[in-house]
Design a protein around this motif. Structure first.
Motif, PDB file in Angstrom:
ATOM      1  N   ALA A  14      -7.948   7.777   4.399  1.00 29.32           N
ATOM      2  CA  ALA A  14      -6.573   6.747   4.146  1.00 29.32           C
ATOM      3  C   ALA A  14      -5.704   7.427   3.870  1.00 29.32           C
ATOM      4  CB  ALA A  14      -7.292   5.361   3.277  1.00 29.32           C
ATOM      5  N   THR A  15      -5.085   8.181   3.370  1.00 32.10           N
ATOM      6  CA  THR A  15      -3.830   9.014   2.465  1.00 32.10           C
ATOM      7  C   THR A  15      -2.921   9.336   3.614  1.00 32.10           C
ATOM      8  OG1 THR A  15      -4.268   8.822   0.538  1.00 32.10           O
ATOM      9  CG2 THR A  15      -2.590  10.120   1.228  1.00 32.10           C
ATOM     10  N   LEU A  16      -3.509   9.761   5.097  1.00 33.30           N
ATOM     11  CA  LEU A  16      -3.071  10.390   5.913  1.00 33.30           C
ATOM     12  C   LEU A  16      -2.362   9.276   6.775  1.00 33.30           C
ATOM     13  CD1 LEU A  16      -0.937  12.896   7.687  1.00 33.30           C
ATOM     14  CD2 LEU A  16      -3.933  13.512   8.540  1.00 33.30           C
ATOM     15  N   ALA A  17      -3.431   7.777   7.575  1.00 31.08           N
ATOM     16  CA  ALA A  17      -3.734   7.158   8.169  1.00 31.08           C
ATOM     17  C   ALA A  17      -2.551   6.030   7.588  1.00 31.08           C
ATOM     18  CB  ALA A  17      -4.801   6.453   8.054  1.00 31.08           C
ATOM     19  N   ALA A  18      -2.448   6.206   6.283  1.00 30.95           N
ATOM     20  CA  ALA A  18      -1.234   5.054   5.707  1.00 30.95           C
ATOM     21  C   ALA A  18       0.310   5.720   5.816  1.00 30.95           C
ATOM     22  CB  ALA A  18      -1.370   4.819   4.165  1.00 30.95           C
ATOM     23  N   PHE A  19       0.170   7.774   5.998  1.00 30.03           N
ATOM     24  CA  PHE A  19       1.597   7.133   6.117  1.00 30.03           C
ATOM     25  C   PHE A  19       2.119   7.539   7.520  1.00 30.03           C
ATOM     26  CE2 PHE A  19       3.661  11.317   8.345  1.00 30.03           C
ATOM     27  CZ  PHE A  19       4.859  11.447   7.347  1.00 30.03           C
ATOM     28  N   PHE A  20       1.179   7.175   8.797  1.00 32.31           N
ATOM     29  CA  PHE A  20       1.094   7.194  10.128  1.00 32.31           C
ATOM     30  C   PHE A  20       1.777   5.578  10.019  1.00 32.31           C
ATOM     31  CE2 PHE A  20      -0.745  11.286  10.650  1.00 32.31           C
ATOM     32  CZ  PHE A  20       0.500  11.838  10.992  1.00 32.31           C
ATOM     33  N   GLU A  21       1.554   4.859   9.610  1.00 31.53           N
ATOM     34  CA  GLU A  21       1.346   3.006   8.738  1.00 31.53           C
ATOM     35  C   GLU A  21       2.914   3.194   8.562  1.00 31.53           C
ATOM     36  OE1 GLU A  21      -2.829   0.733   8.803  1.00 31.53           O
ATOM     37  OE2 GLU A  21      -2.786   2.175   7.526  1.00 31.53           O
ATOM     38  N   ARG A  22       3.264   3.627   7.236  1.00 22.06           N
ATOM     39  CA  ARG A  22       4.234   2.989   6.971  1.00 22.06           C
ATOM     40  C   ARG A  22       5.713   3.247   7.450  1.00 22.06           C
ATOM     41  NH1 ARG A  22       5.645   5.292   0.360  1.00 22.06           N
ATOM     42  NH2 ARG A  22       7.954   4.784   0.525  1.00 22.06           N
ATOM     43  N   PHE A  23       5.912   5.027   7.999  1.00 20.66           N
ATOM     44  CA  PHE A  23       6.378   5.884   8.024  1.00 20.66           C
ATOM     45  C   PHE A  23       6.633   5.789   9.742  1.00 20.66           C
ATOM     46  CE2 PHE A  23       5.640   7.415   4.575  1.00 20.66           C
ATOM     47  CZ  PHE A  23       6.937   7.005   3.297  1.00 20.66           C
ATOM     48  N   PHE A  24       5.852   5.373  10.886  1.00 18.76           N
ATOM     49  CA  PHE A  24       6.150   5.373  11.753  1.00 18.76           C
ATOM     50  C   PHE A  24       5.990   4.570  12.791  1.00 18.76           C
ATOM     51  CE2 PHE A  24       5.732   9.743  10.137  1.00 18.76           C
ATOM     52  CZ  PHE A  24       7.450  10.294  11.049  1.00 18.76           C
ATOM     53  N   GLY A  25       5.608   3.549  12.204  1.00 23.24           N
ATOM     54  CA  GLY A  25       5.089   2.354  13.082  1.00 23.24           C
ATOM     55  C   GLY A  25       3.790   1.937  13.153  1.00 23.24           C
ATOM     56  N   ALA A  30      -8.452  -0.016  15.083  1.00 26.24           N
ATOM     57  CA  ALA A  30     -10.445   0.144  13.974  1.00 26.24           C
ATOM     58  C   ALA A  30     -10.405   1.408  13.120  1.00 26.24           C
ATOM     59  CB  ALA A  30     -11.400   0.945  15.522  1.00 26.24           C
ATOM     60  N   GLY A  31     -12.238   1.652  12.583  1.00 24.73           N
ATOM     61  CA  GLY A  31     -12.130   2.466  12.297  1.00 24.73           C
ATOM     62  C   GLY A  31     -13.379   2.357  11.546  1.00 24.73           C
ATOM     63  N   ARG A  32     -13.805   3.742  10.633  1.00 28.23           N
ATOM     64  CA  ARG A  32     -15.088   4.107  10.248  1.00 28.23           C
ATOM     65  C   ARG A  32     -15.391   4.162   8.914  1.00 28.23           C
ATOM     66  NH1 ARG A  32     -18.523   6.874  15.070  1.00 28.23           N
ATOM     67  NH2 ARG A  32     -16.947   8.030  14.064  1.00 28.23           N
ATOM     68  N   GLY A  33     -14.806   3.237   7.813  1.00 23.81           N
ATOM     69  CA  GLY A  33     -14.666   3.594   6.563  1.00 23.81           C
ATOM     70  C   GLY A  33     -14.011   5.093   6.315  1.00 23.81           C
ATOM     71  N   ASP A  34     -13.490   5.229   5.915  1.00 26.16           N
ATOM     72  CA  ASP A  34     -13.796   6.521   5.190  1.00 26.16           C
ATOM     73  C   ASP A  34     -13.407   8.261   6.103  1.00 26.16           C
ATOM     74  OD1 ASP A  34     -15.608   7.442   4.231  1.00 26.16           O
ATOM     75  OD2 ASP A  34     -14.999   7.953   1.938  1.00 26.16           O
ATOM     76  N   ALA A  35     -14.027   7.807   7.191  1.00 26.99           N
ATOM     77  CA  ALA A  35     -14.460   9.142   8.609  1.00 26.99           C
ATOM     78  C   ALA A  35     -13.595   9.047   9.185  1.00 26.99           C
ATOM     79  CB  ALA A  35     -15.931   8.556   8.388  1.00 26.99           C
ATOM     80  N   LEU A  36     -13.330   7.379   9.728  1.00 25.56           N
ATOM     81  CA  LEU A  36     -11.999   7.869  10.911  1.00 25.56           C
ATOM     82  C   LEU A  36     -10.914   6.605  11.377  1.00 25.56           C
ATOM     83  CD1 LEU A  36     -11.858   8.296  14.050  1.00 25.56           C
ATOM     84  CD2 LEU A  36     -13.455   7.346  14.339  1.00 25.56           C
ATOM     85  N   ALA A 111       3.307  16.341   6.054  1.00 24.88           N
ATOM     86  CA  ALA A 111       2.707  14.128   5.867  1.00 24.88           C
ATOM     87  C   ALA A 111       1.582  14.719   4.697  1.00 24.88           C
ATOM     88  CB  ALA A 111       2.018  13.942   7.557  1.00 24.88           C
ATOM     89  N   PRO A 112       0.780  14.567   4.652  1.00 22.94           N
ATOM     90  CA  PRO A 112      -0.808  13.925   3.626  1.00 22.94           C
ATOM     91  C   PRO A 112      -1.575  15.141   3.957  1.00 22.94           C
ATOM     92  CG  PRO A 112       0.130  12.007   3.058  1.00 22.94           C
ATOM     93  CD  PRO A 112       0.507  12.557   4.678  1.00 22.94           C
ATOM     94  N   GLY A 113      -2.089  15.780   3.208  1.00 21.08           N
ATOM     95  CA  GLY A 113      -3.395  16.552   4.229  1.00 21.08           C
ATOM     96  C   GLY A 113      -2.597  18.185   4.993  1.00 21.08           C
ATOM     97  N   ASP A 114      -0.797  17.943   4.709  1.00 20.85           N
ATOM     98  CA  ASP A 114      -0.515  19.334   5.431  1.00 20.85           C
ATOM     99  C   ASP A 114      -0.102  19.539   6.825  1.00 20.85           C
ATOM    100  OD1 ASP A 114       0.685  21.423   3.596  1.00 20.85           O
ATOM    101  OD2 ASP A 114      -0.699  22.340   2.806  1.00 20.85           O
ATOM    102  N   VAL A 115      -0.216  18.322   7.304  1.00 22.31           N
ATOM    103  CA  VAL A 115       0.136  18.065   8.965  1.00 22.31           C
ATOM    104  C   VAL A 115       1.915  18.118   8.503  1.00 22.31           C
ATOM    105  CG1 VAL A 115       0.070  16.740  10.652  1.00 22.31           C
ATOM    106  CG2 VAL A 115      -2.222  16.497   9.171  1.00 22.31           C
ATOM    107  N   LEU A 116       2.290  19.068   9.579  1.00 19.92           N
ATOM    108  CA  LEU A 116       3.937  19.267   9.605  1.00 19.92           C
ATOM    109  C   LEU A 116       3.739  18.130  10.837  1.00 19.92           C
ATOM    110  CD1 LEU A 116       5.857  20.818   9.037  1.00 19.92           C
ATOM    111  CD2 LEU A 116       5.328  22.376  10.466  1.00 19.92           C
ATOM    112  N   VAL A 117       5.309  17.600  10.686  1.00 26.15           N
ATOM    113  CA  VAL A 117       5.344  16.593  11.654  1.00 26.15           C
ATOM    114  C   VAL A 117       6.614  16.869  11.465  1.00 26.15           C
ATOM    115  CG1 VAL A 117       6.507  14.028  11.355  1.00 26.15           C
ATOM    116  CG2 VAL A 117       4.215  14.951  10.399  1.00 26.15           C
TER     117      VAL A 117
END
Length: 128
Positions: A14-25, A30-36, A111-117
């Protein structure tokens, strides 16, 4: 052929997905709860964010990163300011020669989860 999909593993979908939604449009497709979570941007690039098999943060290799291109230096600077204001501590903007004398502004942010952008203009996009 074109590259249209990337999957990132994380311990906090959820946190990493929100990062890409907020900062990169990106928007939720689709989704499957907190798994995908499946995200899509206006160019129809599909980004999936999923919980890793162990539930821990992914162990990406050194220098692994994903990049976003902006057409103008001012857009790179604006994104840097936005990420800074959000407390994400991006690295400084630097200019790199990526061949042919093109000077490309770029910076990195974790990014959250230590993903380098990386945020930059396209190679060869600027000549000054």
């Amino acid at each position: 052929m074109r590259l249209q999909h990337l999957n990132l593993a994380t311990s906090d979908v959820a946190t990493l997905a929100a990062f890409f939604e907020r900062f990169f449009g990106f928007t939720l497709y689709a989704g499957r709860g907190d798994a995908l979570v499946v995200l899509r941007n206006k160019e129809d690039f599909v980004l999936t964010v999923m919980r890793g098999k162990t539930g821990e943060a992914a162990d990406y290799p050194a220098n692994f990163h994903i990049g976003f291109y902006y057409d103008e230096v001012s857009e790179v600077e604006a994104k840097h300011a936005e990420l800074t204001a959000a407390g994400l501590n991006p690295g400084r903007i630097a200019f790199m020669d990526r061949g042919g004398g093109a000077r490309v502004p770029h910076f990195y942010c974790n990014a959250p989860g230590d993903v380098l952008v990386e945020i930059c203009t396209p190679p060869g996009g600027l000549t000054a």
